[in-house]
Write a protein that holds these residues in place. Structure first.
Motif, short mmCIF file in Angstrom:
data_model
loop_
_atom_site.label_atom_id
_atom_site.label_comp_id
_atom_site.label_asym_id
_atom_site.label_seq_id
_atom_site.Cartn_x
_atom_site.Cartn_y
_atom_site.Cartn_z
N ALA A 1 0.83 -1.21 0.00
CA ALA A 1 0.00 0.00 0.00
C ALA A 1 0.86 1.26 0.00
O ALA A 1 0.60 2.21 -0.74
N GLN A 2 1.89 1.26 0.84
CA GLN A 2 2.77 2.43 0.92
C GLN A 2 3.44 2.70 -0.42
O GLN A 2 3.45 3.83 -0.91
N HIS A 3 3.96 1.65 -1.04
CA HIS A 3 4.67 1.85 -2.30
C HIS A 3 3.71 2.10 -3.46
O HIS A 3 4.09 2.76 -4.43
N ALA A 4 2.48 1.60 -3.37
CA ALA A 4 1.48 1.94 -4.40
C ALA A 4 1.21 3.45 -4.36
O ALA A 4 1.04 4.08 -5.41
N GLY A 5 1.20 4.02 -3.17
CA GLY A 5 1.04 5.48 -3.05
C GLY A 5 2.20 6.23 -3.66
O GLY A 5 2.02 7.23 -4.36
N HIS A 6 3.42 5.73 -3.39
CA HIS A 6 4.59 6.36 -4.01
C HIS A 6 4.48 6.29 -5.53
O HIS A 6 4.72 7.28 -6.23
N ALA A 7 4.14 5.11 -6.04
CA ALA A 7 4.04 4.93 -7.49
C ALA A 7 2.97 5.82 -8.09
O ALA A 7 3.13 6.36 -9.19
N ASP A 8 1.87 6.01 -7.36
CA ASP A 8 0.79 6.86 -7.85
C ASP A 8 1.27 8.30 -8.03
O ASP A 8 0.95 8.95 -9.03
N ILE A 9 2.02 8.80 -7.07
CA ILE A 9 2.56 10.16 -7.17
C ILE A 9 3.51 10.27 -8.36
O ILE A 9 3.45 11.23 -9.14
N ILE A 10 4.36 9.28 -8.53
CA ILE A 10 5.31 9.29 -9.64
C ILE A 10 4.55 9.27 -10.96
O ILE A 10 4.84 10.04 -11.88
N ARG A 11 3.55 8.39 -11.06
CA ARG A 11 2.77 8.28 -12.30
C ARG A 11 2.02 9.57 -12.59
O ARG A 11 1.99 10.04 -13.73
N GLU A 12 1.42 10.16 -11.58
CA GLU A 12 0.69 11.41 -11.80
C GLU A 12 1.62 12.49 -12.33
O GLU A 12 1.24 13.30 -13.18
N THR A 13 2.87 12.49 -11.86
CA THR A 13 3.84 13.48 -12.32
C THR A 13 4.26 13.21 -13.76
O THR A 13 4.55 14.14 -14.51
N ILE A 14 4.24 11.96 -14.18
CA ILE A 14 4.62 11.62 -15.56
C ILE A 14 3.56 12.08 -16.55
O ILE A 14 3.87 12.75 -17.54
N ASP A 15 2.29 11.72 -16.31
CA ASP A 15 1.28 12.02 -17.33
C ASP A 15 -0.10 12.37 -16.77
O ASP A 15 -1.07 12.44 -17.53
N GLY A 16 -0.19 12.57 -15.48
CA GLY A 16 -1.46 13.00 -14.89
C GLY A 16 -2.38 11.87 -14.46
O GLY A 16 -3.39 12.12 -13.80
N GLN A 17 -2.07 10.62 -14.83
CA GLN A 17 -2.94 9.51 -14.42
C GLN A 17 -2.90 9.31 -12.91
O GLN A 17 -1.83 9.39 -12.31
N LYS A 18 -4.06 9.06 -12.32
CA LYS A 18 -4.17 8.79 -10.88
C LYS A 18 -4.85 7.45 -10.67
O LYS A 18 -5.69 7.05 -11.47
N SER A 19 -4.49 6.79 -9.58
CA SER A 19 -5.16 5.54 -9.24
C SER A 19 -6.58 5.78 -8.78
O SER A 19 -7.48 4.99 -9.05
N MET A 20 -6.77 6.87 -8.06
CA MET A 20 -8.10 7.19 -7.53
C MET A 20 -8.31 8.69 -7.68
O MET A 20 -7.37 9.47 -7.65
N GLY A 21 -9.55 9.09 -7.79
CA GLY A 21 -9.86 10.52 -7.79
C GLY A 21 -9.84 11.19 -9.12
O GLY A 21 -9.53 10.74 -10.14
#
Length: 175
Positions: free
Chosen positions: A155-175
């Motif tokens: 869970a912790q690292h999924a959150g890290h990955a989500d921030i990294i992904r959002e910074t790459i192209d704006g995709q978010k896991s939630m929201g």
């Protein structure tokens, strides 16, 4: 050490569903990325989506082995040479010849093996954690706690990955 798979309890189902949910979020962060994007450092951190998947795979495999066999008496002493540091850093990124698809496939393989352990191991068995600078001797974890720890790490690292992904192209896991 094992229980009959037919006696799969609500607790085991809960662990499997909880872990599965966070694995999904981690895998979702990689959806549609190229290998280059998966290895992109898009924040101040050195972390990458591909590297986090690789890291979570390694951590899960390590803890699953601990759940089966227990740990060693002590964490081995390591001399932090440039080679040791480089090998450690390589655990957090895709290296030459590694692909996101390969990292995801390995993650799925490790996850399936862990799921089988959740279904079959005695959750009440305890093992002493290895003595380490961050862990005093005499601390025991149940197999149940090991699986909860794997879930928390994921869970912790999924959150890290989500921030990294959002910074790459704006995709978010939630929201």
């Amino acid at each position: 050490m094992t229980t009959n798979e037919q006696t799969l309890t609500g607790e085991r189902v809960d662990i499997l569903e909880f872990l599965g949910k966070h694995r999904y979020f981690l895998r979702h962060t990689a959806q549609g990325l190229t290998d280059e994007q998966a290895n992109t450092r898009s924040t101040v951190s050195a972390l990458t989506v591909g590297g986090l998947i690789k890291h979570v795979t390694s951590v899960e495999q390590h803890w699953a082995e601990f759940a089966v066999n227990g740990g060693g008496a002590e964490v081995p002493k390591v001399e932090f040479t440039p080679e040791v540091i480089a090998a450690w850093e390589d655990k957090f990124r895709l290296t030459e010849g590694e692909t996101l698809a390969g990292a995801l496939a390995e993650y799925e393989k490790v996850a399936a093996a862990t799921d089988e352990l959740v279904k079959t191991l005695d959750l009440d068995v305890t093992y002493e954690l290895p003595a380490a600078p961050w862990q005093p001797p005499g601390v025991f974890w149940s197999v149940r706690r090991v699986f909860l720890h794997i879930t928390a790490e994921t869970a912790q690292h999924a959150g890290h990955a989500d921030i990294i992904r959002e910074t790459i192209d704006g995709q978010k896991s939630m929201g």
